[in-house]
Design a protein around this motif. Structure first.
Motif, mmCIF file in Angstrom:
data_model
loop_
_atom_site.group_PDB
_atom_site.id
_atom_site.type_symbol
_atom_site.label_atom_id
_atom_site.label_comp_id
_atom_site.label_asym_id
_atom_site.label_seq_id
_atom_site.Cartn_x
_atom_site.Cartn_y
_atom_site.Cartn_z
ATOM 1 N N VAL A 142 0.774 -1.094 0.191
ATOM 2 C CA VAL A 142 0.096 -0.223 -0.325
ATOM 3 C C VAL A 142 0.846 1.349 0.062
ATOM 4 O O VAL A 142 0.572 1.633 -0.804
ATOM 5 N N THR A 193 2.278 1.737 -3.412
ATOM 6 C CA THR A 193 1.204 2.502 -4.320
ATOM 7 C C THR A 193 0.989 4.137 -4.523
ATOM 8 O O THR A 193 1.025 4.178 -5.287
ATOM 9 N N GLN A 194 1.229 4.350 -3.680
ATOM 10 C CA GLN A 194 1.048 5.687 -2.239
ATOM 11 C C GLN A 194 1.887 6.672 -2.428
ATOM 12 O O GLN A 194 2.081 8.097 -2.434
#
Length: 141
Positions: free
Chosen positions: A113, A116-117
Motif C-alpha cells: 500500500v 502504490t501511494q
C-alpha cells in the motif's frame, strides 16, 4: 444466483487482494510488456515459487513508474497493473537473505500500500503492535 438444476451458485470475487495474502517482490527491474506466461516463468524459474499457490508476485519496471502484480485467483491468473502518470514507486529495503536464495523479498500488505501511494517504506516509523499467536508463529518460523 441459482444454477439450472436449482442449486445455489457461489460466486467468488475476481479481484481479491488483501492483507491475508502473501506477497513476493521481485528485486530486479521487469519489462512491463511481459504478461501471464512470461511473468509466470519468472516466478517459477527465478523466484522458485509456484504461481498457482495463491501468493501474489510484484514486479516493477526500471523507472519505478509501473507495477504489475500476478495473482492466481478463482478461475485463473489475474494481473493488476499500475502505471503512474507522475512520481515513482517507493520500494522497501531490497536486501536478500544470501546469494544462494531465490531472488524475491517477502513483502507485507502494508508495504505494498505504501509503495502504490508513493510513501517510502524506509522512512515510515511504525509503532509496536500486538500480533495474534498464529500470525506471530508464521512470521517467526
Amino acid at each position: 444466483p441459482v444454477a439450472p438444476d436449482g442449486n445455489p451458485v457461489t460466486i467468488a470475487p475476481m479481484f481479491c487482494l488483501s492483507e491475508s495474502d502473501t506477497f513476493y517482490l521481485y528485486p530486479y527491474p521487469t519489462d512491463m510488456r511481459k504478461s501471464f506466461y512470461s511473468l509466470s516463468g519468472i516466478v517459477t524459474n527465478e523466484m522458485k515459487r509456484d504461481v498457482q499457490d495463491g501468493e501474489a508476485f510484484i514486479f516493477v519496471n526500471r523507472a519505478l513508474t509501473s507495477m504489475k502484480i500476478l495473482h492466481a485467483e478463482y478461475g485463473g491468473l489475474v494481473i493488476y497493473n499500475l502505471k503512474l502518470e507522475k512520481g515513482c514507486i517507493s520500494l522497501p529495503d531490497m536486501q536478500l537473505d544470501d546469494d544462494d536464495s531465490p531472488p524475491h523479498r517477502l513483502t507485507q500488505w502494508q508495504e505494498l500500500v505504501l509503495m502504490t501511494q508513493g510513501i517510502s517504506p524506509l522512512e515510515v516509523k511504525r509503532s509496536p503492535r500486538w500480533m495474534p499467536q498464529k500470525s506471530r508463529k508464521e512470521k517467526i518460523g
